[in-house]
Design a protein around this motif. Structure first.
Motif, PDB file in Angstrom:
ATOM      1  N   UNK A  57       0.769  -1.065  -0.029  1.00  0.00           N
ATOM      2  CA  UNK A  57       0.322   0.488  -0.148  1.00  0.00           C
ATOM      3  C   UNK A  57       0.652   1.292  -0.038  1.00  0.00           C
ATOM      4  N   UNK A  58       0.543   2.007  -0.924  1.00  0.00           N
ATOM      5  CA  UNK A  58       1.228   3.277  -0.599  1.00  0.00           C
ATOM      6  C   UNK A  58      -0.117   4.587  -0.115  1.00  0.00           C
ATOM      7  N   UNK A  59      -1.423   3.906  -0.716  1.00  0.00           N
ATOM      8  CA  UNK A  59      -2.378   4.816   1.046  1.00  0.00           C
ATOM      9  C   UNK A  59      -1.663   4.894   2.130  1.00  0.00           C
ATOM     10  N   UNK A  60      -1.822   5.858   2.578  1.00  0.00           N
ATOM     11  CA  UNK A  60      -1.082   6.268   4.528  1.00  0.00           C
ATOM     12  C   UNK A  60      -3.158   6.052   4.707  1.00  0.00           C
ATOM     13  N   UNK A  61      -3.141   7.584   5.454  1.00  0.00           N
ATOM     14  CA  UNK A  61      -4.510   7.732   6.039  1.00  0.00           C
ATOM     15  C   UNK A  61      -5.336   9.156   5.361  1.00  0.00           C
ATOM     16  N   UNK A  62      -6.907   9.235   6.019  1.00  0.00           N
ATOM     17  CA  UNK A  62      -7.287   9.856   5.633  1.00  0.00           C
ATOM     18  C   UNK A  62      -7.385  10.600   4.180  1.00  0.00           C
ATOM     19  N   UNK A  63      -7.188  10.583   3.255  1.00  0.00           N
ATOM     20  CA  UNK A  63      -7.684  10.262   1.540  1.00  0.00           C
ATOM     21  C   UNK A  63      -6.050  10.571   1.246  1.00  0.00           C
ATOM     22  N   UNK A  64      -4.722  10.592   1.412  1.00  0.00           N
ATOM     23  CA  UNK A  64      -3.718  10.645   1.097  1.00  0.00           C
ATOM     24  C   UNK A  64      -2.758   9.480   0.810  1.00  0.00           C
ATOM     25  N   UNK A  65      -2.236   9.350  -0.147  1.00  0.00           N
ATOM     26  CA  UNK A  65      -1.824   8.125  -0.534  1.00  0.00           C
ATOM     27  C   UNK A  65      -0.201   8.931  -0.947  1.00  0.00           C
ATOM     28  N   UNK A  66       0.875   8.454  -1.761  1.00  0.00           N
ATOM     29  CA  UNK A  66       2.259   8.491  -1.788  1.00  0.00           C
ATOM     30  C   UNK A  66       2.881   7.540  -2.244  1.00  0.00           C
ATOM     31  N   UNK A  67       2.235   7.847  -3.710  1.00  0.00           N
ATOM     32  CA  UNK A  67       3.094   6.983  -4.600  1.00  0.00           C
ATOM     33  C   UNK A  67       4.290   6.980  -4.955  1.00  0.00           C
ATOM     34  N   UNK A  68       5.162   5.827  -5.341  1.00  0.00           N
ATOM     35  CA  UNK A  68       6.651   6.755  -5.397  1.00  0.00           C
ATOM     36  C   UNK A  68       7.052   5.744  -6.780  1.00  0.00           C
ATOM     37  N   UNK A  69       8.631   6.044  -7.617  1.00  0.00           N
ATOM     38  CA  UNK A  69       8.141   5.610  -8.912  1.00  0.00           C
ATOM     39  C   UNK A  69      10.308   5.892  -8.867  1.00  0.00           C
ATOM     40  N   UNK A  70      11.075   4.994  -8.547  1.00  0.00           N
ATOM     41  CA  UNK A  70      12.396   4.892  -8.483  1.00  0.00           C
ATOM     42  C   UNK A  70      12.845   4.525 -10.025  1.00  0.00           C
ATOM     43  N   UNK A  71      13.603   4.936 -11.682  1.00  0.00           N
ATOM     44  CA  UNK A  71      13.287   4.498 -12.731  1.00  0.00           C
ATOM     45  C   UNK A  71      14.863   5.341 -13.175  1.00  0.00           C
ATOM     46  N   UNK A  72      15.720   4.443 -14.246  1.00  0.00           N
ATOM     47  CA  UNK A  72      16.313   4.882 -14.884  1.00  0.00           C
ATOM     48  C   UNK A  72      15.851   6.230 -15.916  1.00  0.00           C
ATOM     49  N   UNK A  73      14.521   5.829 -15.911  1.00  0.00           N
ATOM     50  CA  UNK A  73      13.929   6.715 -17.287  1.00  0.00           C
ATOM     51  C   UNK A  73      13.837   8.060 -16.426  1.00  0.00           C
ATOM     52  N   UNK A  74      13.773   8.181 -14.918  1.00  0.00           N
ATOM     53  CA  UNK A  74      13.218   9.533 -13.922  1.00  0.00           C
ATOM     54  C   UNK A  74      14.927  10.833 -14.191  1.00  0.00           C
ATOM     55  N   UNK A  75      14.955  11.649 -14.291  1.00  0.00           N
ATOM     56  CA  UNK A  75      16.160  12.254 -15.181  1.00  0.00           C
ATOM     57  C   UNK A  75      16.785  13.813 -13.656  1.00  0.00           C
ATOM     58  N   UNK A  76      15.521  13.512 -13.004  1.00  0.00           N
ATOM     59  CA  UNK A  76      16.002  14.703 -11.397  1.00  0.00           C
ATOM     60  C   UNK A  76      14.194  14.148 -10.287  1.00  0.00           C
ATOM     61  N   UNK A  77      15.072  14.007  -9.397  1.00  0.00           N
ATOM     62  CA  UNK A  77      13.755  13.785  -9.118  1.00  0.00           C
ATOM     63  C   UNK A  77      12.919  15.132  -7.837  1.00  0.00           C
ATOM     64  N   UNK A  78      11.424  14.927  -8.319  1.00  0.00           N
ATOM     65  CA  UNK A  78      10.836  15.841  -8.304  1.00  0.00           C
ATOM     66  C   UNK A  78       9.217  14.802  -7.365  1.00  0.00           C
ATOM     67  N   UNK A  79       8.906  16.153  -7.010  1.00  0.00           N
ATOM     68  CA  UNK A  79       7.495  15.515  -6.308  1.00  0.00           C
ATOM     69  C   UNK A  79       6.008  15.978  -7.682  1.00  0.00           C
ATOM     70  N   UNK A  80       5.325  15.315  -7.450  1.00  0.00           N
ATOM     71  CA  UNK A  80       3.793  16.192  -7.874  1.00  0.00           C
ATOM     72  C   UNK A  80       2.965  15.950  -7.506  1.00  0.00           C
ATOM     73  N   UNK A  81       1.996  16.487  -6.957  1.00  0.00           N
ATOM     74  CA  UNK A  81       0.358  16.514  -6.513  1.00  0.00           C
ATOM     75  C   UNK A  81      -0.527  16.521  -7.273  1.00  0.00           C
ATOM     76  N   UNK A  82      -1.758  15.296  -7.308  1.00  0.00           N
ATOM     77  CA  UNK A  82      -2.801  15.704  -7.379  1.00  0.00           C
ATOM     78  C   UNK A  82      -3.933  15.016  -6.345  1.00  0.00           C
ATOM     79  N   UNK A  83      -4.958  15.661  -7.142  1.00  0.00           N
ATOM     80  CA  UNK A  83      -5.678  15.881  -6.374  1.00  0.00           C
ATOM     81  C   UNK A  83      -6.793  15.619  -7.265  1.00  0.00           C
ATOM     82  N   UNK A  84      -7.954  14.857  -6.614  1.00  0.00           N
ATOM     83  CA  UNK A  84      -9.291  13.737  -7.241  1.00  0.00           C
ATOM     84  C   UNK A  84     -10.343  14.958  -6.754  1.00  0.00           C
TER      85      UNK A  84
END
Length: 151
Positions: free
Chosen positions: A53-80
């Motif tokens: 699970x990457x879902x935390x509590x109270x409607x928040x999740x912290x999905x994460x991807x590690x990949x050689x295809x990613x060139x810089x550490x980045x955070x994206x916030x997604x509100x549905x």
């Protein structure tokens, strides 16, 4: 410098599933210029989701991807616009994802630091309330950067 700008904050989104959210974030990574291969980023999210699970509590999740295809550490916030089924610690649906994208070479350092600091952020009720109630991408980006950049 910061891990995210207002361009990294996706407000008022309308996805129908957790997988749609992860795909949208992977596509956003390409738009932001931190990958040329959104499919590889999406696959990295799926690989991590399969581990637990990457879902935390109270409607928040912290999905994460590690990949050689990613060139810089980045955070994206997604509100549905509605909560979606998402494996989470409190077994509640998720409507806000704070996604972490990390290059493979930084998997042990930047990734762990971002993950732990983001998890701490989600223990702060005032922070969660601000993100939940705000439709101001600048405000959300600034609040997250401030916390992520603390030593």
């Amino acid at each position: 410098m910061g891990f995210l700008s207002n361009k990294n904050v996706m407000l008022e989104q309308h996805e129908e599933s957790r997988l749609d959210v992860l795909r949208a974030v992977a596509n956003k990574a390409a738009e932001l210029g931190v990958t040329e291969d959104p499919d590889a980023v999406y696959q990295a999210f799926l690989d991590r989701e399969d581990m637990g699970a990457t879902g935390m509590t109270e409607g928040f999740a912290i999905p994460h991807a590690k990949s050689p295809a990613i060139t810089a550490a980045t955070v994206v916030v997604f509100k549905n616009d509605k909560a979606l089924e998402w494996p989470s610690f409190d077994e509640q649906p998720v409507d806000i994802a704070i996604a972490l994208l990390v290059p493979d070479g930084e998997a042990g350092t930047t990734h762990i630091k971002l993950l732990s600091k983001t998890a701490v952020l989600l223990m702060d009720d005032a922070f969660k309330e601000m993100v939940r109630s705000s439709n101001d991408a600048d405000q959300i980006a600034a609040a997250i950067n401030e916390k992520l950049e603390e030593e």
